[in-house]
Design a protein around this motif. Structure first.
Motif, short mmCIF file in Angstrom:
data_model
loop_
_atom_site.label_atom_id
_atom_site.label_comp_id
_atom_site.label_asym_id
_atom_site.label_seq_id
_atom_site.Cartn_x
_atom_site.Cartn_y
_atom_site.Cartn_z
N LEU A 75 7.04 -6.37 -7.60
CA LEU A 75 7.91 -5.39 -8.22
C LEU A 75 8.03 -5.62 -9.72
O LEU A 75 8.19 -4.67 -10.49
CB LEU A 75 9.29 -5.41 -7.56
CG LEU A 75 9.42 -4.67 -6.23
CD1 LEU A 75 10.78 -4.92 -5.60
CD2 LEU A 75 9.18 -3.17 -6.41
N SER A 76 7.96 -6.87 -10.15
CA SER A 76 7.95 -7.16 -11.59
C SER A 76 6.76 -6.50 -12.26
O SER A 76 6.87 -5.96 -13.38
CB SER A 76 7.88 -8.67 -11.83
OG SER A 76 8.98 -9.35 -11.28
N LEU A 77 5.62 -6.55 -11.61
CA LEU A 77 4.40 -5.94 -12.16
C LEU A 77 4.51 -4.42 -12.14
O LEU A 77 4.14 -3.74 -13.10
CB LEU A 77 3.18 -6.39 -11.36
CG LEU A 77 2.99 -7.90 -11.20
CD1 LEU A 77 1.79 -8.18 -10.29
CD2 LEU A 77 2.80 -8.58 -12.55
N LEU A 78 5.02 -3.89 -11.03
CA LEU A 78 5.10 -2.44 -10.86
C LEU A 78 6.10 -1.79 -11.82
O LEU A 78 6.01 -0.59 -12.09
CB LEU A 78 5.50 -2.11 -9.42
CG LEU A 78 4.47 -2.44 -8.34
CD1 LEU A 78 5.11 -2.40 -6.96
CD2 LEU A 78 3.29 -1.47 -8.40
N ALA A 79 7.02 -2.58 -12.35
CA ALA A 79 8.01 -2.03 -13.27
C ALA A 79 7.41 -1.62 -14.60
O ALA A 79 8.07 -0.95 -15.40
CB ALA A 79 9.13 -3.05 -13.49
N HIS A 80 6.17 -2.01 -14.85
CA HIS A 80 5.50 -1.69 -16.12
C HIS A 80 4.27 -0.84 -15.82
O HIS A 80 3.53 -1.10 -14.88
CB HIS A 80 5.09 -2.98 -16.84
CG HIS A 80 6.24 -3.90 -17.08
ND1 HIS A 80 6.69 -4.79 -16.14
CD2 HIS A 80 7.05 -4.04 -18.16
CE1 HIS A 80 7.72 -5.46 -16.63
NE2 HIS A 80 7.96 -5.02 -17.84
N HIS A 81 4.05 0.16 -16.67
CA HIS A 81 2.84 0.97 -16.48
C HIS A 81 1.62 0.08 -16.65
O HIS A 81 1.58 -0.77 -17.54
CB HIS A 81 2.81 2.11 -17.50
CG HIS A 81 1.74 3.11 -17.21
ND1 HIS A 81 0.46 2.99 -17.68
CD2 HIS A 81 1.76 4.24 -16.46
CE1 HIS A 81 -0.27 4.00 -17.26
NE2 HIS A 81 0.50 4.78 -16.51
N TYR A 82 0.63 0.29 -15.81
CA TYR A 82 -0.51 -0.62 -15.77
C TYR A 82 -1.24 -0.72 -17.11
O TYR A 82 -1.83 -1.76 -17.43
CB TYR A 82 -1.50 -0.22 -14.67
CG TYR A 82 -2.43 0.91 -15.05
CD1 TYR A 82 -3.72 0.65 -15.52
CD2 TYR A 82 -2.03 2.24 -14.94
CE1 TYR A 82 -4.57 1.69 -15.88
CE2 TYR A 82 -2.87 3.28 -15.30
CZ TYR A 82 -4.14 3.00 -15.77
OH TYR A 82 -4.98 4.02 -16.13
N ARG A 83 -1.23 0.34 -17.93
CA ARG A 83 -1.95 0.28 -19.20
C ARG A 83 -1.13 -0.33 -20.33
O ARG A 83 -1.65 -0.59 -21.41
CB ARG A 83 -2.38 1.70 -19.62
CG ARG A 83 -3.54 2.24 -18.82
CD ARG A 83 -4.17 3.44 -19.49
NE ARG A 83 -3.35 4.63 -19.41
CZ ARG A 83 -2.87 5.28 -20.46
NH1 ARG A 83 -3.10 4.83 -21.69
NH2 ARG A 83 -2.14 6.37 -20.31
N ALA A 84 0.16 -0.57 -20.07
CA ALA A 84 1.04 -1.08 -21.12
C ALA A 84 0.85 -2.58 -21.31
O ALA A 84 0.60 -3.32 -20.36
CB ALA A 84 2.49 -0.78 -20.78
N ASP A 115 12.46 -14.04 -17.90
CA ASP A 115 13.31 -14.30 -16.73
C ASP A 115 14.05 -13.03 -16.31
O ASP A 115 14.28 -12.80 -15.12
CB ASP A 115 14.32 -15.40 -17.04
CG ASP A 115 13.67 -16.77 -17.21
OD1 ASP A 115 12.53 -16.93 -16.73
OD2 ASP A 115 14.30 -17.66 -17.80
N GLN A 116 14.42 -12.20 -17.29
CA GLN A 116 15.13 -10.96 -16.98
C GLN A 116 14.25 -10.00 -16.18
O GLN A 116 14.73 -9.33 -15.26
CB GLN A 116 15.60 -10.28 -18.26
CG GLN A 116 16.40 -9.01 -18.01
CD GLN A 116 16.87 -8.34 -19.28
OE1 GLN A 116 16.76 -8.92 -20.36
NE2 GLN A 116 17.41 -7.14 -19.18
N VAL A 117 12.96 -9.93 -16.53
CA VAL A 117 12.03 -9.07 -15.77
C VAL A 117 12.04 -9.48 -14.31
O VAL A 117 12.12 -8.62 -13.41
CB VAL A 117 10.61 -9.17 -16.36
CG1 VAL A 117 9.59 -8.57 -15.40
CG2 VAL A 117 10.55 -8.47 -17.72
N LEU A 118 11.95 -10.77 -14.05
CA LEU A 118 11.95 -11.24 -12.66
C LEU A 118 13.29 -10.99 -12.01
O LEU A 118 13.34 -10.56 -10.84
CB LEU A 118 11.60 -12.73 -12.62
CG LEU A 118 11.60 -13.37 -11.23
CD1 LEU A 118 10.62 -12.65 -10.31
CD2 LEU A 118 11.24 -14.85 -11.33
N GLN A 119 14.38 -11.25 -12.70
CA GLN A 119 15.70 -11.06 -12.11
C GLN A 119 15.93 -9.60 -11.73
O GLN A 119 16.47 -9.30 -10.66
CB GLN A 119 16.78 -11.52 -13.09
CG GLN A 119 18.20 -11.44 -12.52
CD GLN A 119 18.39 -12.26 -11.26
OE1 GLN A 119 17.82 -13.35 -11.12
NE2 GLN A 119 19.16 -11.74 -10.31
#
Length: 409
Positions: free
Chosen positions: A312-321, A327-331
């Motif tokens: 979900l951490s990965l999916l929160a960002h567009h793949y081309r970005a 730590d906040q991204v993971l939280q």
């Protein structure tokens, strides 16, 4: 070389959309319309320092491509290599005082474990460079014999001038190409080359380094780009649907690979679309093996982080970005996972059929995962505040999130 076990992909009612995706070669979006079998080649790891989050972000992106295609009721023929002999791998083995083959086997095994944990669908063919050498040698010989390659002190180089389509993947100018060649494994300053950016096809044996029988080429080992070309041509043929990898592969790797294939076959294009994932940074700098600023999937797993939260951490960002791991991204991902699991754990909920179509629309639109996540967030919020009476809705949402985004709720 074997891949890793496939997680089950739930079947969803209805049918997904054809994928519109950004093509580096044209600079715009193209609608992919494969036949009954979609063909994709994604460049794999050089097996040391695996699997960091930059790797994970790339393979997550192309896993989504597979899932979108599967949702259109197509089969997917996915091929991935492992560069299990190359200068960086040999240098790392020397630095650490271990056998290079042992290092490659250890890191490839760890990569498989991480891909399994993240529910990344495996390739149909997972091919190491070493096992591909018998198929690489004849291609280098053919390029040499047709005048598309030349010898320099026993090494064989490809002449970029032999491909009239050279430059059509990256569209970089000569100055940028030369700089990137020097940065990414080339040797533009070597005297005697016809063009400074000509890449090596076959490296003659060096003392203390592994080598293989190269037939008329003499003992040695293959260059980086011809490895992927040989594997792709063998298992997919020319004109396959997607050539994928990180954006750092645009040049020289994907540019050179395309030119090798054009020269070998006389056909164009090598791939119908060139798709590239963005880079992941840490502390303000791109995650890099050379810098050592890496966050490893295996480390996070050992610390007890749920692989679904990593995904979900990965999916929160567009793949081309290009984006930065914090730590906040993971939280935020951990919290989102908790909300979603709570929402689907109830016996009923708001209707979910429209949500499935929203997810499909978002992913078909250049893999817009932030939009897909936002749609599920809205459904989960409605579930927590108002609930619903559709007994099948939580199951539909759970299956859709798993099938289309690879997240097990």
């Amino acid at each position: 070389m074997h891949a890793w076990p496939a997680s089950e992909v739930p079947a969803l009612p209805g049918k997904g959309r054809d994928l519109r995706i950004h093509d580096t070669a044209t600079g715009g979006r193209v609608t992919l319309d494969p036949g009954p079998v979609a063909r994709i080649y994604v460049c794999g790891i050089t097996p040391y320092d695996a699997t960091h989050l930059g790797h994970a972000a790339t393979y997550n992106a192309f896993d989504l491509v597979q899932r979108v295609w599967l949702d259109t009721k197509r089969q997917v023929h996915y091929v991935q290599n492992v560069t299990d002999v190359d200068d960086p791998l040999l240098e790392r083995a020397v630095r650490d005082g271990i056998d290079w083959t042992g290092l490659a086997e250890r890191e490839t095994s760890l990569f498989r474990e991480d891909m399994t944990a993240l529910r990344i669908l495996p390739p149909r063919h997972f091919i190491g460079a070493v096992e591909a050498i018998p198929g690489i040698v004849p291609l280098v010989e053919r390029l040499r014999d047709m005048g598309a390659a030349y010898e320099l002190d026993g090494d064989i180089y490809f002449s970029v001038e032999s491909d009239r389509h050279f430059g059509e993947v990256s569209h970089y100018d000569a100055e940028v190409m030369r700089a990137l060649s020097a940065e990414r494994g080339g040797d533009p300053d070597r005297p005697g080359k016809k063009n400074p950016i000509d890449p090596m096809l076959w490296m003659a044996a060096r003392e203390g380094e592994p080598s293989w029988d190269g037939g008329s080429l003499g003992p040695g080992r293959p260059g980086w780009h011809i490895e992927c070309v040989a594997i792709a041509l063998d298992h997919l043929g020319m004109g396959f649907d997607v050539q994928g990898g990180g954006s750092d592969l645009i040049f020289p790797h994907h540019e050179m690979g395309a030119s090798h294939a054009h020269a070998l076959t006389g056909e164009h294009p090598f791939a119908k679309a060139y798709v590239h994932a963005g880079m992941v940074a840490l502390h303000g700098q791109k995650m890099s093996k050379s810098k050592g600023n890496l966050v490893f999937v295996s480390t996070l797993r050992r610390e007890g982080v749920d692989p679904a939260a990593i995904r979900l951490s990965l999916l929160a960002h567009h793949y081309r970005a290009d984006w930065e791991w914090t730590d906040q991204v993971l939280q935020e991902a951990v919290e989102r996972l908790g909300r979603w699991r709570a929402a689907v754990s109830r016996p009923d909920g708001p209707p979910a059929d429209a949500l499935v179509e929203e997810i499909r629309d978002a992913l078909a639109d250049d893999l817009d995962t932030p939009a897909a996540l936002a749609a599920v967030d809205r459904w989960a919020a409605l579930q927590s505040t108002e609930g619903g009476t559709d007994e099948g809705a939580p199951g539909v949402v759970s299956r859709a999130v798993d099938a289309l985004m690879g997240v097990a709720l």
